[in-house]
Design an enzyme around this catalytic site. Structure first.
Site, PDB file in Angstrom:
ATOM      1  N   SER A 194       0.838  -1.187   0.000  1.00  0.00           N
ATOM      2  CA  SER A 194       0.000   0.000   0.000  1.00  0.00           C
ATOM      3  C   SER A 194       0.884   1.252   0.000  1.00  0.00           C
ATOM      4  O   SER A 194       1.748   1.386  -0.859  1.00  0.00           O
ATOM      5  CB  SER A 194      -0.973  -0.037   1.184  1.00  0.00           C
ATOM      6  N   GLU A 325      -9.066  -5.369  -4.554  1.00  0.00           N
ATOM      7  CA  GLU A 325      -8.392  -4.359  -3.752  1.00  0.00           C
ATOM      8  C   GLU A 325      -9.366  -3.482  -2.960  1.00  0.00           C
ATOM      9  O   GLU A 325      -9.142  -3.180  -1.790  1.00  0.00           O
ATOM     10  CB  GLU A 325      -7.533  -3.454  -4.656  1.00  0.00           C
ATOM     11  N   HIS A 421      -7.641  -5.756  -0.272  1.00  0.00           N
ATOM     12  CA  HIS A 421      -6.443  -4.978   0.027  1.00  0.00           C
ATOM     13  C   HIS A 421      -5.893  -5.363   1.395  1.00  0.00           C
ATOM     14  O   HIS A 421      -6.632  -5.462   2.381  1.00  0.00           O
ATOM     15  CB  HIS A 421      -6.783  -3.491   0.011  1.00  0.00           C
TER      16      HIS A 421
END
Length: 528
Positions: A194, A325, A421
């Site tokens: 990330s 995600e 995610h």
């Protein structure tokens, strides 16, 4: 005999660095050293400055407790503890080594945590490096860096991207000190997820980071890099919450906690202020107020432009993303499974490539309803396409890249989050039951998670050791991609429809748009 401050004999592995001797502990067969200063506390005259060298010490310093996390939103720092360390000693590293012997020369893996550039700490349990070090035979390093306004606000009189400069200082510490812990300074891999992946990508483009690592792993890289005008305008809004200007003179004496609150206030209000949405565009729609700034000095250009031009062509790259995600953010916002046709259309208009991205998405995904379209365009804009393009640009610039996608459905919460995610973090680091990963993995953990984690850890450590994760390198013709799932396969890049939609899009520093009409409203709180 070395003694502690209380006069008791110190036990545990001992190493000697340039700044002094350290005494660690042994946990599950791995030597662990925590809370080692790699730079001086960035407070007082060093506030908003580039990191300065850490002070030396006499005797043997206990390295058994994490350093404190940098200033950030309190509600999001559960699990990050200072264990009694000095409050302002934010810039520390932690090391896990299977063999703290200078002759060992093992591969080194340096983890950079994510959190939207506003939250995070190396002390979080999911970032423990013990399992990766033990099973992979590598030396693992984690560290803290300045976040939010302290690390990324564009402030007059201060260097840009102080959080990135902290990371360079940590890597310089690794270069100078890791041999004492059994690591090889010539085989350093940086890896992050990330915002941590966004930092890794930025380091690939930074002259100051050149030569500090041999390999890089980018996991779900966000595509948000700010232009100086945009970053300056946002910093002015944050300082304005305090009645101040965005200058070192005005802000140097402000309590860091107050500056954190000012940033939170701006992030929480942008969706309700049409002028800021009109000026800041997509970052405002996503409530993103801090990101690396393409300032022309610390970060001369965007990572995509740098890699396409051949910068860091000698660095091996492993890059990839998860399939779903955005689903975690949908859950956080309360929109998961609740997206209306109007919200889906607004998201396509706001985030799909111009001029007719909404039409192309509907044509490419004819069976997708509002929820799927909303999730697809957010996933692609924020993480999937920036990550894919980084690998493609690295190859175009003469580098070598390997690509992957994680499609394994997280069993937690009944599987509703899919391959969301952040799911890759516990699988790569092997911490399946600690902290937030337990929410995704579920109780147990199940045998499938344990087996998949072992496969991913083996791939990551093999890449760190020799640049070969176990599948073919990415090429524009075949687009070979490792898909990690219950049954993992190598195939052509699975998200081909999205790739085609985005293939002509330029990934540039996000601009300040000025006083233009506000775009369609598809606001969703949450940061990468």
């Amino acid at each position: 005999m070395a003694l502690s401050a209380s006069g008791r004999p110190l036990t545990g592995p001992e190493v000697r660095t340039a700044n002094g001797a350290l005494r660690g502990t042994v946990e599950s067969g791995v030597a662990v050293f925590r809370g080692i200063p790699y730079a001086a506390p960035p407070v007082g005259s060093r506030r908003f400055a580039a990191p300065q060298p850490a002070a030396r010490w006499d005797g043997v310093r206990p390295a058994t407790a994490y350093g404190p996390p940098p200033p950030q939103t309190d509600v999001l720092t559960e699990g990050a503890t200072d264990d009694g360390a000095a409050d302002d000693d934010w810039l520390t590293v932690n090391v896990w080594s299977p063999e703290p012997d200078p002759a060992a020369r093992r591969p080194v893996m340096v983890w950079i945590y994510g959190g939207g550039y506003v939250v995070g700490a190396s002390s979080r349990p999911e970032y423990d490096g013990g399992r990766l070090a033990h099973d992979g035979g590598v030396v693992v390093v984690t560290f803290n860096y300045r976040l939010g306004a302290e690390g990324f606000a564009h402030i007059e009189g201060a260097p840009a991207n102080r959080g990135l400069l902290d990371q360079v200082a940590a890597l310089e510490w690794v270069r100078d000190s890791i041999t004492a812990f059994g690591g090889d300074p010539d085989r350093v891999t940086v890896f992050g997820e990330s915002a941590g992946a966004g930092c890794v990508a930025a380091l690939l483009a930074m002259p100051r980071a050149a030569g500090l690592f041999r390999r890089a792993v980018v996991q779900s890289m966000p595509g948000t890099y700010f232009s100086p005008p945009l970053a300056t305008d946002i910093a002015a809004a944050c300082a304005g919450e305090l009645g101040l200007r965005p200058t070192v003179d005005d802000l140097a004496a402000v309590d860091p906690a107050l500056f954190v609150l000012a940033g939170d206030t701006v992030a929480g209000s942008v969706a309700d202020l049409p002028d800021r949405v009109a000026r800041w565009g997509r970052p405002a729609l996503r409530s993103i107020v801090f990101a690396p700034v393409v300032d022309g000095d610390v970060l001369p250009t965007t990572p995509w432009q740098a890699l396409a031009a051949g910068t860091s062509r000698d660095v091996d790259l492993l890059a990839g993303h998860t399939r779903d995600e955005h689903r975690l953010f949908g859950l956080m916002s309360g929109l998961l499974g609740q997206v209306t046709p109007e919200q889906a259309q607004a998201a396509l208009q706001d985030f799909a490539p111009a001029p007719d991205g909404d039409r192309r998405y509907r044509a490419a995904y004819p069976d997708a309803g509002p929820d799927a379209l909303y999730e697809l365009v957010h996933s692609d804009w924020l993480f999937r396409m920036p990550t894919l393009r980084l690998a493609e640009d690295h190859v175009a610039g003469g580098g070598r890249a390997h690509l992957y996608e994680l499609t394994w459905t997280a069993p937690g919460m009944g599987g509703m989050l899919g391959a969301c995610h952040g799911l890759d973090v516990p699988l790569v680091l092997g911490n399946l039951t600690s902290g937030q990963p337990a929410l995704l993995i579920g109780d147990g953990p199940p045998a499938g998670a344990i087996e998949l984690s072992a496969r991913m850890r083996a791939a990551w450590t093999a890449f760190a050791a020799a640049g070969e994760p176990g599948w073919p390198a990415y090429e524009p013709a075949g687009r070979s991609t490792q898909v990690f799932d219950t049954l993992s396969v190598v195939t052509t890049y699975p998200e081909e429809r999205s790739r085609v939609i985005w293939q002509d899009e330029s990934f540039l520093a996000l601009p300040l748009q000025g006083a233009t009409p506000a775009p369609a409203r598809s606001v969703l709180p949450g940061n990468p």
